[in-house]
Design a protein around this motif. Structure first.
Motif, mmCIF file in Angstrom:
data_model
loop_
_atom_site.group_PDB
_atom_site.id
_atom_site.type_symbol
_atom_site.label_atom_id
_atom_site.label_comp_id
_atom_site.label_asym_id
_atom_site.label_seq_id
_atom_site.Cartn_x
_atom_site.Cartn_y
_atom_site.Cartn_z
ATOM 1 N N ALA A 83 -93.818 -28.209 29.331
ATOM 2 C CA ALA A 83 -94.783 -27.325 28.669
ATOM 3 C C ALA A 83 -95.932 -28.131 28.069
ATOM 4 C CB ALA A 83 -94.083 -26.502 27.590
ATOM 5 N N VAL A 84 -95.617 -29.273 27.480
ATOM 6 C CA VAL A 84 -96.662 -30.136 26.915
ATOM 7 C C VAL A 84 -97.566 -30.677 28.023
ATOM 8 C CG1 VAL A 84 -97.073 -32.341 25.751
ATOM 9 C CG2 VAL A 84 -95.387 -30.755 24.840
ATOM 10 N N LEU A 85 -96.964 -31.150 29.085
ATOM 11 C CA LEU A 85 -97.765 -31.669 30.206
ATOM 12 C C LEU A 85 -98.683 -30.589 30.773
ATOM 13 C CD1 LEU A 85 -95.064 -33.800 32.045
ATOM 14 C CD2 LEU A 85 -96.974 -34.633 30.672
ATOM 15 N N TYR A 86 -98.139 -29.397 30.962
ATOM 16 C CA TYR A 86 -98.942 -28.304 31.496
ATOM 17 C C TYR A 86 -100.086 -27.958 30.544
ATOM 18 C CZ TYR A 86 -100.210 -23.718 33.244
ATOM 19 O OH TYR A 86 -100.904 -22.636 33.719
ATOM 20 N N PHE A 87 -99.791 -27.879 29.254
ATOM 21 C CA PHE A 87 -100.822 -27.556 28.278
ATOM 22 C C PHE A 87 -101.963 -28.569 28.308
ATOM 23 C CE2 PHE A 87 -102.533 -28.528 24.049
ATOM 24 C CZ PHE A 87 -103.218 -27.349 23.803
ATOM 25 N N VAL A 88 -101.631 -29.850 28.294
ATOM 26 C CA VAL A 88 -102.673 -30.878 28.251
ATOM 27 C C VAL A 88 -103.479 -30.890 29.552
ATOM 28 C CG1 VAL A 88 -103.081 -33.364 28.089
ATOM 29 C CG2 VAL A 88 -101.469 -32.273 26.549
ATOM 30 N N VAL A 89 -102.820 -30.739 30.681
ATOM 31 C CA VAL A 89 -103.538 -30.711 31.961
ATOM 32 C C VAL A 89 -104.479 -29.516 32.020
ATOM 33 C CG1 VAL A 89 -103.222 -30.353 34.442
ATOM 34 C CG2 VAL A 89 -101.845 -32.049 33.246
ATOM 35 N N TYR A 91 -105.721 -27.888 29.447
ATOM 36 C CA TYR A 91 -106.744 -28.100 28.431
ATOM 37 C C TYR A 91 -107.863 -29.001 28.960
ATOM 38 C CZ TYR A 91 -108.853 -29.480 23.983
ATOM 39 O OH TYR A 91 -109.728 -29.723 22.956
ATOM 40 N N TYR A 92 -107.505 -30.078 29.628
ATOM 41 C CA TYR A 92 -108.514 -31.004 30.124
ATOM 42 C C TYR A 92 -109.131 -30.565 31.448
ATOM 43 C CZ TYR A 92 -108.018 -34.433 26.483
ATOM 44 O OH TYR A 92 -108.054 -35.067 25.268
ATOM 45 N N SER A 93 -108.553 -29.603 32.124
ATOM 46 C CA SER A 93 -109.167 -29.132 33.368
ATOM 47 C C SER A 93 -110.294 -28.152 33.090
ATOM 48 C CB SER A 93 -108.119 -28.461 34.259
ATOM 49 O OG SER A 93 -107.680 -27.259 33.673
ATOM 50 N N GLY A 94 -110.379 -27.654 31.874
ATOM 51 C CA GLY A 94 -111.438 -26.730 31.490
ATOM 52 C C GLY A 94 -112.729 -27.474 31.222
ATOM 53 N N SER A 95 -113.432 -27.054 30.203
ATOM 54 C CA SER A 95 -114.745 -27.629 29.890
ATOM 55 C C SER A 95 -114.654 -28.988 29.211
ATOM 56 C CB SER A 95 -115.517 -26.668 28.986
ATOM 57 O OG SER A 95 -114.825 -26.500 27.767
ATOM 58 N N HIS A 96 -113.460 -29.387 28.805
ATOM 59 C CA HIS A 96 -113.311 -30.674 28.129
ATOM 60 C C HIS A 96 -113.272 -31.788 29.162
ATOM 61 C CE1 HIS A 96 -111.624 -27.677 25.396
ATOM 62 N NE2 HIS A 96 -112.125 -28.434 24.446
ATOM 63 N N HIS A 106 -103.137 -37.592 24.105
ATOM 64 C CA HIS A 106 -102.782 -36.265 23.613
ATOM 65 C C HIS A 106 -101.346 -35.890 23.976
ATOM 66 C CE1 HIS A 106 -107.136 -35.632 22.888
ATOM 67 N NE2 HIS A 106 -106.623 -34.960 21.868
ATOM 68 N N ILE A 107 -100.902 -36.258 25.146
ATOM 69 C CA ILE A 107 -99.510 -36.007 25.518
ATOM 70 C C ILE A 107 -98.572 -36.740 24.559
ATOM 71 C CG2 ILE A 107 -97.753 -36.480 27.279
ATOM 72 C CD1 ILE A 107 -99.908 -35.851 29.379
ATOM 73 N N ALA A 108 -98.878 -38.001 24.295
ATOM 74 C CA ALA A 108 -98.034 -38.791 23.388
ATOM 75 C C ALA A 108 -98.044 -38.207 21.981
ATOM 76 C CB ALA A 108 -98.509 -40.242 23.365
ATOM 77 N N MET A 109 -99.191 -37.788 21.496
ATOM 78 C CA MET A 109 -99.283 -37.245 20.141
ATOM 79 C C MET A 109 -98.480 -35.946 20.005
ATOM 80 S SD MET A 109 -100.773 -39.419 18.394
ATOM 81 C CE MET A 109 -100.921 -38.507 16.905
ATOM 82 N N ILE A 110 -98.529 -35.089 21.012
ATOM 83 C CA ILE A 110 -97.778 -33.829 20.932
ATOM 84 C C ILE A 110 -96.282 -34.097 21.041
ATOM 85 C CG2 ILE A 110 -97.338 -31.628 22.071
ATOM 86 C CD1 ILE A 110 -100.327 -31.614 22.860
ATOM 87 N N LEU A 111 -95.881 -34.974 21.966
ATOM 88 C CA LEU A 111 -94.455 -35.248 22.138
ATOM 89 C C LEU A 111 -93.839 -35.966 20.952
ATOM 90 C CD1 LEU A 111 -94.245 -36.283 25.898
ATOM 91 C CD2 LEU A 111 -93.580 -34.122 24.858
ATOM 92 N N LEU A 112 -94.634 -36.769 20.259
ATOM 93 C CA LEU A 112 -94.111 -37.516 19.117
ATOM 94 C C LEU A 112 -94.265 -36.776 17.780
ATOM 95 C CD1 LEU A 112 -95.352 -41.072 20.096
ATOM 96 C CD2 LEU A 112 -93.032 -40.136 20.279
ATOM 97 N N ASN A 113 -94.850 -35.597 17.807
ATOM 98 C CA ASN A 113 -95.027 -34.809 16.591
ATOM 99 C C ASN A 113 -93.666 -34.273 16.152
ATOM 100 O OD1 ASN A 113 -95.769 -33.149 14.536
ATOM 101 N ND2 ASN A 113 -97.118 -31.866 15.757
#
Length: 117
Positions: A83-89, A91-96, A106-113
């Motif tokens: 779910a984290v991987l999908y969210f970040v991918v 998120y970054y596939s959009g306008s960012h 960002h993946i590391a920050m979410i997983l380590l939160n």
């Protein structure tokens, strides 16, 4: 896990002699209860004492605790990490626009939160 494994699904949330809700009632939604059922099947294969209906109450053993911890880790690996991987991918596939290091960061920050899992 003992409740989901040893009782019918219709009895998981009902108070009865087999399911004392004030002692060990299910307090999570049915989808999570089914996940608990699958983990209970795993535990019953390797350590049946930890999920027997009445005998598992208060049961503590090193191997039982180890298997319980593995059920949590397997849930994280199978559900939370994708779910984290999908969210970040997404998120970054959009306008960012970001480089690969931003994605990895960002993946590391979410997983380590500690508040997310």
């Amino acid at each position: 896990m003992e409740i989901t494994l040893n009782l019918l699904a219709s009895d998981w949330y009902r108070n009865s002699t087999s399911n004392n809700l004030s002692y060990w009632g299910l307090d999570y939604p049915p989808l999570t209860a089914y996940q608990s059922y699958v983990h209970g099947l795993f535990l019953r294969t390797f350590h049946p004492d930890s999920v027997s209906l009445y005998d598992s109450r208060g049961h503590e053993s090193y191997f039982g605790k180890l298997l319980m911890r593995w059920t949590v880790l397997s849930s994280d690996v199978l559900m939370f990490f994708p779910a984290v991987l999908y969210f970040v991918v997404v998120y970054y596939s959009g306008s960012h626009s970001g480089c690969k290091s931003d994605v990895a960061w960002h993946i590391a920050m979410i997983l380590l939160n500690p508040y997310t899992s």
